[in-house]
Each structure stands twice: as structure tokens, then as C-alpha cells.
Design an enzyme around this catalytic site. Structure first.
Site, PDB file in Angstrom:
ATOM      1  N   LYS A  81      -3.533 -10.278  -6.509  1.00 37.10           N
ATOM      2  CA  LYS A  81      -4.832 -10.619  -5.915  1.00 37.10           C
ATOM      3  C   LYS A  81      -5.922  -9.665  -6.413  1.00 37.10           C
ATOM      4  CE  LYS A  81      -5.704  -8.118  -1.682  1.00 37.10           C
ATOM      5  NZ  LYS A  81      -6.532  -8.029  -0.536  1.00 37.10           N
ATOM      6  N   LYS A  94     -10.719  -4.732  -4.448  1.00 40.33           N
ATOM      7  CA  LYS A  94     -11.836  -3.831  -4.736  1.00 40.33           C
ATOM      8  C   LYS A  94     -11.366  -2.424  -5.067  1.00 40.33           C
ATOM      9  CE  LYS A  94     -13.389  -4.142  -0.044  1.00 40.33           C
ATOM     10  NZ  LYS A  94     -12.415  -3.724   0.967  1.00 40.33           N
ATOM     11  N   LYS A 147       0.828  -1.216   0.000  1.00 39.88           N
ATOM     12  CA  LYS A 147       0.000   0.000   0.000  1.00 39.88           C
ATOM     13  C   LYS A 147       0.860   1.262   0.000  1.00 39.88           C
ATOM     14  CE  LYS A 147      -4.411  -1.791   1.165  1.00 39.88           C
ATOM     15  NZ  LYS A 147      -5.718  -1.622   1.752  1.00 39.88           N
TER      16      LYS A 147
HETATM   17  P1  ATP Z   1      -8.562  -3.112  -0.376  1.00 39.75           P
HETATM   18  O1  ATP Z   1      -8.459  -3.475  -1.815  1.00 39.75           O
HETATM   19  O2  ATP Z   1      -9.366  -1.876  -0.098  1.00 39.75           O
HETATM   20  O3  ATP Z   1      -7.269  -3.159   0.352  1.00 39.75           O
HETATM   21  P2  ATP Z   1      -9.494  -5.752   0.043  1.00 39.75           P
HETATM   22  O4  ATP Z   1     -10.272  -6.035  -1.183  1.00 39.75           O
HETATM   23  O5  ATP Z   1      -8.194  -6.398   0.226  1.00 39.75           O
HETATM   24  O6  ATP Z   1      -9.418  -4.207   0.296  1.00 39.75           O
HETATM   25  P3  ATP Z   1     -10.522  -6.095   2.775  1.00 39.75           P
HETATM   26  O7  ATP Z   1     -11.687  -5.349   3.264  1.00 39.75           O
HETATM   27  O8  ATP Z   1      -9.212  -5.631   3.243  1.00 39.75           O
HETATM   28  O9  ATP Z   1     -10.509  -6.177   1.198  1.00 39.75           O
HETATM   29  O10 ATP Z   1     -10.715  -7.634   3.101  1.00 39.75           O
HETATM   30  C1  ATP Z   1     -11.894  -8.247   3.543  1.00 39.75           C
HETATM   31  C2  ATP Z   1     -11.697  -9.743   3.578  1.00 39.75           C
HETATM   32  O11 ATP Z   1     -11.631 -10.250   2.242  1.00 39.75           O
HETATM   33  C3  ATP Z   1     -10.413 -10.199   4.270  1.00 39.75           C
HETATM   34  O12 ATP Z   1     -10.662 -11.356   5.037  1.00 39.75           O
HETATM   35  C4  ATP Z   1      -9.501 -10.518   3.129  1.00 39.75           C
HETATM   36  O13 ATP Z   1      -8.526 -11.469   3.469  1.00 39.75           O
HETATM   37  C5  ATP Z   1     -10.466 -11.060   2.091  1.00 39.75           C
HETATM   38  N1  ATP Z   1      -9.972 -10.874   0.726  1.00 39.75           N
HETATM   39  C6  ATP Z   1      -9.630  -9.713   0.135  1.00 39.75           C
HETATM   40  N2  ATP Z   1      -9.236  -9.898  -1.140  1.00 39.75           N
HETATM   41  C7  ATP Z   1      -9.329 -11.248  -1.363  1.00 39.75           C
HETATM   42  C8  ATP Z   1      -9.058 -12.073  -2.491  1.00 39.75           C
HETATM   43  N3  ATP Z   1      -8.633 -11.574  -3.641  1.00 39.75           N
HETATM   44  N4  ATP Z   1      -9.260 -13.415  -2.369  1.00 39.75           N
HETATM   45  C9  ATP Z   1      -9.717 -13.942  -1.208  1.00 39.75           C
HETATM   46  N5  ATP Z   1      -9.985 -13.214  -0.103  1.00 39.75           N
HETATM   47  C10 ATP Z   1      -9.799 -11.875  -0.169  1.00 39.75           C
END
Ligand code: ATP
Ligand code: LTN
Length: 334
Positions: free
Chosen positions: A196, A199, A114
Site C-alpha cells: 500500500k 506516507k 509496523k
Molecule cells: P503511516 O504510513 O504513517 O502508517 P498511513 O499513510 O497509513 O500512515 P493514516 O494516517 O494511518 O495513514 O491513515 C489515514 C487514513 O488514510 C485512514 O483512513 C487509512 O485507511 C487511509 N489510507 C492510508 N493509506 C491508504 C492507501 N494507500 N489507500 C487508501 N487509503 C489509505
């Protein structure tokens, strides 16, 4: 709450959730809430570590509340609340900061990623993010934390801080275990399948959002980056197809081997449409239910209010114990 073990998890309302969040985290919550006291939070304070548009953040908080409910979180059986509504989270984070070292935070993969992505805003909150996350978990004497694979390192720190505090001040916190699903714990980007799915990706075609309608979902899968040969098999050399097989098998409850058999001899085009249809079939009813709930803000406010009241009772019990253990004098009331 009932005499069951406590389970805690949180998701940031930092955008509309993707199928990565759904498969890695959200879909497990519904099933687990039967066997545990489920405590589910919106990590709204965590989102401030990256610059947010206030109006959009407010909207995303309601979106996520409605989505939790649409995905089957039962607000009576479980506790659903916003992190910022229970101030014990930031209070415990402060105490945990005093037993955490900068080196432990600077080597976190998410902090490094980040910091690269937001070079213009490498703030203290971004670095301290895992300590607030540890406070979230430890306040509830949590035994199980369902998370996607990317959060494993943060959970490890929460465990280390719990053990460190217990050693310094005597038994105070339960040491939590992570729960990482066997399949689809790391869903990859549709545009760059070695990264990965996230969002907050600037490329809208890289992820399927829980707000995408069936046509958009199918269109995005048709454009998904795949590999040059034409074989539908999972292998490390074929990250694009492997990711699509993983998504297909998670949404249809079929094994990867069965999915490979089903599409043996078929082309990528047919396969991508089948993946899109399988995803849309699950996502569309959730999206519609979420939109129905979203129309009633008063109801959502009420859910969050009741959730915060119930969460607070548990959280302050732990925080008071922590304050006592470190030597603070309890405030006299009345
Ligand atoms: P950002 O992109 O804003 O950093 P993020 O998409 O990584 O956010 P979070 O809110 O940080 O999402 O994560 C919520 C949950 O979703 C956490 O348990 C995280 O491990 C899971 N998660 C996030 N991205 C993935 C992915 N690509 N595959 C599986 N699990 C995920
Ligand atoms: N950092 C998490 C969200 C989160 C969380 C938590 C997850 C904040 N606090 C406590 C589990 C337990 C993420 O998913 N990025």
C-alpha cells in the site's frame, strides 16, 4: 449539533499526506459532512507509537489542520480537533484496555507490519494503538466511520469492544459501522504496486504527496513501476497498471472500463502523463489553499480550540456514563 447521526474519522499527522490518504479517506469526508454530524480528528497521540521528531510533528499537525480545511471540511458545520486536546480519549482507552486481550492486539496486521518496520522500537503504544482508536470512535456514539481498507480490522475491534462493554455493563455505546469507499480504498505504492502507498515510505518516489507540485507529480508517475507488456487494462497480473487506472479513474470520476477504452492502443508513456495531469489538476488547488491557510497559525489554533471545546462536551458525556457504569464514584465539585 443537529439531529443527525454522528460520523467520526481521524488521520495521523505522521507526515505529509499522500493521495492514498486523500482517496481512501479525506475526499469522502467533505461529502459526508452534509448528511452526518462530522467529527474529524488529528490522531496526534497515535503518531507517538512511531518515533517522531518533535519539531516535525508540530509542523505536521498544522499541515494536517490546514489540509483538512483545504479539502473542504467546514469547521463550523463539522467538528475539527486534535485528539490530545480532549483527554477523554486516553481516559476511555484505559477502561477499554481492561476488557481487551493481548491476543486480540498481537494478531493485528498493522501491528505486525509496523513491528517489522520498527524493530528497534516495538513499544506498548504500537500494540495498544487499536484500543485508543476504539476510544476515539466510541466516545462520540459514532454510527459511521469512513476509513481506507487497511483500517477495517481496527474498526472490527472497536465494534467488538463496544458489544463486550455493553454486555458486561448494560447499553452504553453505539456499535459503529465502517464506510469504505467503493473505489480506491487501497491505493498502492508507485514503486512496489503490491504494497500500500504509505506516507512514511522511505522511497519518496513510491508515493504522491499532497505537497507535490504538478511537475513532481508528473515526474513521479513517469517513473512508476509498470508491467512488461504494453496493454492498458486492469488485471490481477498487472498490479502497476491497475493501480494507475484506479488512481486515474478516481481523480477523473470515470469508470475503469471507460479509462481502458480511452487509452486502448496508446503507450504507457502517454498514459502515465495523463494520470499525472489528472492528479495534479485536483491536487494543485488544494495545495495552494492549504499553503494559504498555513500562513495564519492563529486562525488554525482557533479552529482547533473551538473544535476541542465542542468535542469535549460530547466526549465527557460518554466518559462519565462509562465511569458510572463500571462503579467509579463521581467527583463532587464546588
Ligand atoms: P503511516 O504510513 O504513517 O502508517 P498511513 O499513510 O497509513 O500512515 P493514516 O494516517 O494511518 O495513514 O491513515 C489515514 C487514513 O488514510 C485512514 O483512513 C487509512 O485507511 C487511509 N489510507 C492510508 N493509506 C491508504 C492507501 N494507500 N489507500 C487508501 N487509503 C489509505
Ligand atoms: N488508525 C487510523 C487513524 C485513526 C482513526 C481513528 C480512523 C485514529 N483514530 C478513529 C478512524 C477512526 C489510521 O488511519 N491509521
Amino acid at each position: 449539533m443537529e439531529d443527525k447521526k454522528n460520523l467520526f474519522s481521524a488521520i495521523q499527522p505522521s507526515g505529509i499526506l499522500t493521495i492514498g490518504n486523500y482517496l481512501g479517506a479525506l475526499r469522502h469526508f467533505r461529502a459526508l459532512q452534509d448528511d452526518y454530524n462530522g467529527i474529524f480528528s488529528l490522531a496526534d497521540l497515535h503518531t507517538l507509537t512511531v518515533r517522531q521528531d518533535p519539531a516535525v510533528l508540530r509542523k505536521n499537525i498544522y499541515e494536517l489542520t490546514a489540509l483538512y480545511l483545504a479539502c473542504g471540511i467546514d469547521a463550523e458545520k463539522s467538528i475539527l480537533f486534535a485528539q490530545s486536546h480532549v483527554s477523554a480519549h486516553t481516559e476511555l482507552a484505559w477502561v477499554l484496555n481492561t476488557i481487551c486481550y493481548p491476543g486480540e492486539l498481537m494478531r493485528m496486521t498493522q501491528y505486525k507490519d509496523k513491528s517489522k518496520k520498527h524493530e528497534d522500537n516495538i513499544n506498548m503504544g504500537l500494540m495498544d494503538y487499536p484500543v485508543l482508536m476504539a476510544a476515539d470512535i466510541l466516545l462520540y456514539q459514532t454510527e459511521l466511520v469512513p476509513i481506507g481498507a487497511d483500517q477495517k480490522q481496527h474498526l472490527e475491534l472497536a465494534r467488538d469492544l463496544a458489544i463486550r462493554f455493553n454486555n458486561l455493563y448494560g447499553e452504553t455505546f453505539k456499535v459503529p459501522e465502517g464506510y469504505i469507499g467503493k473505489s480506491a480504498a487501497r491505493v498502492m505504492s508507485l514503486a512496489e504496486p503490491t504494497r500500500k502507498m504509505s506516507k512514511s515510505d522511505a522511497n519518496l518516489n513510491a508515493f504522491i504527496s499532497m505537497n507535490d507540485d504538478p511537475d513532481t507529480i508528473i515526474r513521479k508517475f513517469k517513473r512508476a513501476v509498470t508491467d512488461s507488456d504494453n496493454q492498458i487494462i486492469a488485471s490481477p497480473e498487472k498490479p502497476g497498471i491497475t493501480n494507475l487506472l484506479t488512481i486515474y479513474s478516481a481523480f477523473t470520476n470515470k469508470t475503469i472500463e471507460d479509462a481502458e477504452k480511452e487509452f486502448a492502443g496508446k503507450g504507457y508513456g502517454d498514459f502515465k502523463i495523463a494520470v499525472g495531469e489528472a492528479v495534479a489538476e485536483v491536487i494543485e488547488p488544494i495545495r495552494q489553499e492549504k499553503n494559504r491557510l498555513l500562513a495564519n497559525k492563529d486562525y488554525l489554533d482557533d479552529v482547533l480550540k473551538c473544535g476541542a471545546e465542542r468535542a469535549e462536551r460530547i466526549a465527557y458525556r460518554t466518559l462519565n456514563k462509562v465511569y458510572r457504569k463500571v462503579g467509579l464514584v463521581q467527583r463532587k465539585r464546588g
